[in-house]
Design a protein around this motif. Structure first.
Motif, PDB file in Angstrom:
ATOM      1  N   TRP A  10      -0.515  11.996   4.337  1.00 23.00           N
ATOM      2  CA  TRP A  10       0.890  11.587   4.581  1.00 23.00           C
ATOM      3  C   TRP A  10       1.095  10.597   3.459  1.00 23.00           C
ATOM      4  CZ3 TRP A  10       4.839  12.672   8.344  1.00 23.00           C
ATOM      5  CH2 TRP A  10       4.395  13.787   9.341  1.00 23.00           C
ATOM      6  N   TYR A  11       2.415  10.248   3.109  1.00 28.76           N
ATOM      7  CA  TYR A  11       2.623   9.245   1.921  1.00 28.76           C
ATOM      8  C   TYR A  11       4.109   8.713   2.106  1.00 28.76           C
ATOM      9  CZ  TYR A  11       5.473  12.680  -0.569  1.00 28.76           C
ATOM     10  OH  TYR A  11       6.554  13.553  -0.933  1.00 28.76           O
ATOM     11  N   LEU A  12       4.257   7.531   1.419  1.00 27.12           N
ATOM     12  CA  LEU A  12       5.390   7.098   1.426  1.00 27.12           C
ATOM     13  C   LEU A  12       6.264   7.598   0.532  1.00 27.12           C
ATOM     14  CD1 LEU A  12       7.256   4.699   2.694  1.00 27.12           C
ATOM     15  CD2 LEU A  12       6.120   3.055   0.871  1.00 27.12           C
ATOM     16  N   THR A  13       7.344   7.921   0.685  1.00 27.62           N
ATOM     17  CA  THR A  13       8.411   8.477  -0.395  1.00 27.62           C
ATOM     18  C   THR A  13       8.981   7.802  -1.380  1.00 27.62           C
ATOM     19  OG1 THR A  13      10.236   9.110   1.132  1.00 27.62           O
ATOM     20  CG2 THR A  13       8.231  10.812   0.942  1.00 27.62           C
ATOM     21  N   SER A  14       9.266   6.395  -0.834  1.00 27.98           N
ATOM     22  CA  SER A  14      10.182   5.499  -1.710  1.00 27.98           C
ATOM     23  C   SER A  14       9.576   4.475  -1.679  1.00 27.98           C
ATOM     24  CB  SER A  14      11.698   5.667  -1.545  1.00 27.98           C
ATOM     25  OG  SER A  14      11.869   5.511  -0.100  1.00 27.98           O
ATOM     26  N   ASN A  15      10.060   3.232  -2.409  1.00 27.17           N
ATOM     27  CA  ASN A  15       9.709   1.866  -2.242  1.00 27.17           C
ATOM     28  C   ASN A  15      10.039   1.273  -1.130  1.00 27.17           C
ATOM     29  OD1 ASN A  15       8.322   2.044  -4.786  1.00 27.17           O
ATOM     30  ND2 ASN A  15      10.077   1.220  -5.726  1.00 27.17           N
ATOM     31  N   ILE A  16       9.448   0.074  -0.400  1.00 31.92           N
ATOM     32  CA  ILE A  16       9.937  -0.470   0.633  1.00 31.92           C
ATOM     33  C   ILE A  16       9.880  -2.115   0.179  1.00 31.92           C
ATOM     34  CG2 ILE A  16       9.428  -1.710   2.771  1.00 31.92           C
ATOM     35  CD1 ILE A  16       8.235   1.000   3.733  1.00 31.92           C
ATOM     36  N   THR A  17      10.823  -2.698   0.309  1.00 33.07           N
ATOM     37  CA  THR A  17      10.959  -4.211  -0.094  1.00 33.07           C
ATOM     38  C   THR A  17      10.100  -4.875   0.718  1.00 33.07           C
ATOM     39  OG1 THR A  17      13.291  -3.873  -1.026  1.00 33.07           O
ATOM     40  CG2 THR A  17      12.489  -6.001  -0.698  1.00 33.07           C
ATOM     41  N   GLY A  18       8.934  -5.583   0.042  1.00 29.38           N
ATOM     42  CA  GLY A  18       8.223  -6.400   0.922  1.00 29.38           C
ATOM     43  C   GLY A  18       7.222  -5.599   1.388  1.00 29.38           C
ATOM     44  N   GLY A  19       7.115  -5.947   2.784  1.00 27.77           N
ATOM     45  CA  GLY A  19       5.951  -5.305   3.501  1.00 27.77           C
ATOM     46  C   GLY A  19       6.487  -4.568   4.747  1.00 27.77           C
ATOM     47  N   ALA A  20       5.889  -4.048   5.531  1.00 24.44           N
ATOM     48  CA  ALA A  20       6.475  -3.488   6.835  1.00 24.44           C
ATOM     49  C   ALA A  20       5.229  -3.336   7.654  1.00 24.44           C
ATOM     50  CB  ALA A  20       6.880  -1.732   6.254  1.00 24.44           C
ATOM     51  N   ALA A  21       5.709  -3.921   9.111  1.00 25.46           N
ATOM     52  CA  ALA A  21       4.606  -3.733  10.047  1.00 25.46           C
ATOM     53  C   ALA A  21       5.547  -3.173  11.454  1.00 25.46           C
ATOM     54  CB  ALA A  21       4.269  -5.317  10.368  1.00 25.46           C
ATOM     55  N   PRO A  22       5.368  -1.937  11.537  1.00 22.89           N
ATOM     56  CA  PRO A  22       4.616  -0.950  11.008  1.00 22.89           C
ATOM     57  C   PRO A  22       5.372  -0.061   9.770  1.00 22.89           C
ATOM     58  CG  PRO A  22       5.207   0.068  12.722  1.00 22.89           C
ATOM     59  CD  PRO A  22       5.777  -1.288  13.116  1.00 22.89           C
ATOM     60  N   ILE A  23       5.022   0.367   9.086  1.00 24.06           N
ATOM     61  CA  ILE A  23       5.656   1.423   8.107  1.00 24.06           C
ATOM     62  C   ILE A  23       6.086   2.565   9.042  1.00 24.06           C
ATOM     63  CG2 ILE A  23       5.690   3.087   6.255  1.00 24.06           C
ATOM     64  CD1 ILE A  23       3.185   1.435   5.140  1.00 24.06           C
ATOM     65  N   SER A  24       7.699   2.787   9.130  1.00 23.11           N
ATOM     66  CA  SER A  24       8.181   3.468   9.926  1.00 23.11           C
ATOM     67  C   SER A  24       9.282   4.509   9.680  1.00 23.11           C
ATOM     68  CB  SER A  24       8.611   2.768  11.359  1.00 23.11           C
ATOM     69  OG  SER A  24       9.810   1.988  10.597  1.00 23.11           O
ATOM     70  N   SER A  25       9.469   4.323   8.122  1.00 22.24           N
ATOM     71  CA  SER A  25      10.438   5.406   7.541  1.00 22.24           C
ATOM     72  C   SER A  25       9.819   5.688   6.342  1.00 22.24           C
ATOM     73  CB  SER A  25      11.954   4.488   7.238  1.00 22.24           C
ATOM     74  OG  SER A  25      11.534   3.184   6.420  1.00 22.24           O
ATOM     75  N   ASN A  26      10.535   6.817   5.567  1.00 20.03           N
ATOM     76  CA  ASN A  26      10.247   7.192   4.237  1.00 20.03           C
ATOM     77  C   ASN A  26       8.849   7.862   4.322  1.00 20.03           C
ATOM     78  OD1 ASN A  26      12.805   6.597   3.762  1.00 20.03           O
ATOM     79  ND2 ASN A  26      11.989   4.482   2.681  1.00 20.03           N
ATOM     80  N   ALA A  57       0.445  -0.634   8.166  1.00 15.96           N
ATOM     81  CA  ALA A  57       1.511  -1.569   7.741  1.00 15.96           C
ATOM     82  C   ALA A  57       0.900  -2.223   6.669  1.00 15.96           C
ATOM     83  CB  ALA A  57       1.284  -2.964   9.059  1.00 15.96           C
ATOM     84  N   THR A  58       1.918  -2.962   5.767  1.00 15.12           N
ATOM     85  CA  THR A  58       1.549  -3.624   4.535  1.00 15.12           C
ATOM     86  C   THR A  58       2.161  -4.956   4.886  1.00 15.12           C
ATOM     87  OG1 THR A  58       3.383  -2.890   3.521  1.00 15.12           O
ATOM     88  CG2 THR A  58       1.550  -1.591   3.172  1.00 15.12           C
ATOM     89  N   GLN A  59       1.542  -6.049   4.125  1.00 14.96           N
ATOM     90  CA  GLN A  59       1.868  -7.451   4.329  1.00 14.96           C
ATOM     91  C   GLN A  59       1.913  -8.169   2.887  1.00 14.96           C
ATOM     92  OE1 GLN A  59      -0.886  -9.675   6.837  1.00 14.96           O
ATOM     93  NE2 GLN A  59       0.143 -11.534   6.433  1.00 14.96           N
ATOM     94  N   VAL A  60       2.591  -8.892   2.432  1.00 14.41           N
ATOM     95  CA  VAL A  60       2.911  -9.578   1.208  1.00 14.41           C
ATOM     96  C   VAL A  60       3.097 -11.056   1.464  1.00 14.41           C
ATOM     97  CG1 VAL A  60       3.875  -7.414   0.228  1.00 14.41           C
ATOM     98  CG2 VAL A  60       5.504  -8.987   0.984  1.00 14.41           C
ATOM     99  N   SER A  61       2.644 -11.752   0.545  1.00 15.24           N
ATOM    100  CA  SER A  61       2.851 -13.139   0.561  1.00 15.24           C
ATOM    101  C   SER A  61       4.183 -13.944  -0.444  1.00 15.24           C
ATOM    102  CB  SER A  61       1.605 -13.962   0.048  1.00 15.24           C
ATOM    103  OG  SER A  61       1.208 -13.694  -1.120  1.00 15.24           O
ATOM    104  N   ASP A  62       4.695 -12.825  -1.226  1.00 12.32           N
ATOM    105  CA  ASP A  62       5.751 -13.249  -2.297  1.00 12.32           C
ATOM    106  C   ASP A  62       6.783 -12.014  -1.947  1.00 12.32           C
ATOM    107  OD1 ASP A  62       7.475 -13.465  -4.492  1.00 12.32           O
ATOM    108  OD2 ASP A  62       5.854 -14.660  -5.242  1.00 12.32           O
ATOM    109  N   SER A  63       8.189 -12.788  -1.753  1.00 11.80           N
ATOM    110  CA  SER A  63       9.216 -11.873  -1.666  1.00 11.80           C
ATOM    111  C   SER A  63       9.638 -11.039  -2.529  1.00 11.80           C
ATOM    112  CB  SER A  63      10.556 -12.491  -1.093  1.00 11.80           C
ATOM    113  OG  SER A  63      10.778 -13.475  -2.291  1.00 11.80           O
ATOM    114  N   ALA A  64       8.949 -11.201  -3.870  1.00  7.72           N
ATOM    115  CA  ALA A  64       9.531 -10.427  -4.994  1.00  7.72           C
ATOM    116  C   ALA A  64       8.447  -9.160  -5.056  1.00  7.72           C
ATOM    117  CB  ALA A  64       8.882 -11.102  -6.193  1.00  7.72           C
ATOM    118  N   MET A  65       7.354  -8.943  -4.097  1.00  5.13           N
ATOM    119  CA  MET A  65       6.653  -7.807  -4.111  1.00  5.13           C
ATOM    120  C   MET A  65       7.456  -6.701  -3.279  1.00  5.13           C
ATOM    121  SD  MET A  65       3.080  -9.366  -2.836  1.00  5.13           S
ATOM    122  CE  MET A  65       2.086 -10.657  -3.790  1.00  5.13           C
TER     123      MET A  65
END
Length: 206
Positions: free
Chosen positions: A58-74, A177-185
């Motif tokens: 399975w894969y993510l079909t489009s970008n997510i701004t920042g991180g997602a916990a959990p990844i639940s769309s796209n 889930a993905t986690q980022v420390s900078d809002s520009a990621m």
């Protein structure tokens, strides 16, 4: 002449010159095209053949701004590049993945981070969460990438991996889930290639 052999002993099976021994005389149980005779002289269901019987991506079909916990769309099953589903495959609902069968499952989560003007020392992390009671969740593997001396644009990746013994498909599930420390990621996704993706392989019976 016809005669009874009830009192004959020490007969040598190699002297049987014709005919077929009835299956009922070989062992107990039901002899059929799907059973085999075991050493304890019982007919049992033929074991599954060796080799992997389930493999899914399975894969993510489009970008997510920042991180997602959990990844639940796209999220979508891979359908390009020659990929072919092996077996029944995973099912997904609101980011929670359900297994099609019990067994020892290898789970790999690969995440891609992208961004511009990211602060030095920023990090990107991937997490695999599992539940064994369809209620409480725990992160079983977390990995990250630290960004140092970056250029204007940044691409970084992290990978998490685990093996889960799925003894009950109604209670044992997984999410990512993905986690980022900078809002520009951003967490990278694409409709035409694997950037952030999940791999599922059933290795053996539980």
């Amino acid at each position: 002449p016809a005669s009874s052999g009830v009192n004959l002993t020490a007969l040598n099976a190699s002297n049987l010159g014709s005919g077929t021994v009835p299956t009922a005389r070989l062992g107990s149980g039901t002899a059929s095209s799907s059973t085999i005779l075991y050493g304890d002289q019982t007919y049992k269901t033929e074991p599954a053949s060796g080799g992997i019987t389930e493999a899914d991506t399975w894969y993510l079909t489009s970008n997510i701004t920042g991180g997602a916990a959990p990844i639940s769309s796209n999220l979508s099953r891979m359908g390009f590049g020659g990929f072919a589903l092996l077996g029944t495959g995973m099912t997904e609902s609101s980011g929670v993945f359900t297994f099609p069968s019990t067994g020892h499952w290898e789970i790999t989560f690969q995440g891609l981070c992208q961004g511009s003007n990211i602060s030095d020392g920023s990090y990107f992390m991937t997490h695999i969460g599992v539940t064994e009671n369809d209620s409480s969740w725990v992160d079983v593997d977390s990995h990250g990438a630290c960004i140092i001396d970056h250029s204007t644009s940044v691409n970084a990746s992290a990978m998490s991996k685990t093996i889960l013994d799925v003894t009950d498909v109604t209670t044992h599930k997984v999410r990512f889930a993905t986690q980022v420390s900078d809002s520009a990621m951003i967490t990278g996704g694409s409709a035409s290639e694997l950037q952030t993706c999940m791999f599922f392989i059933r290795l053996a019976d539980t």
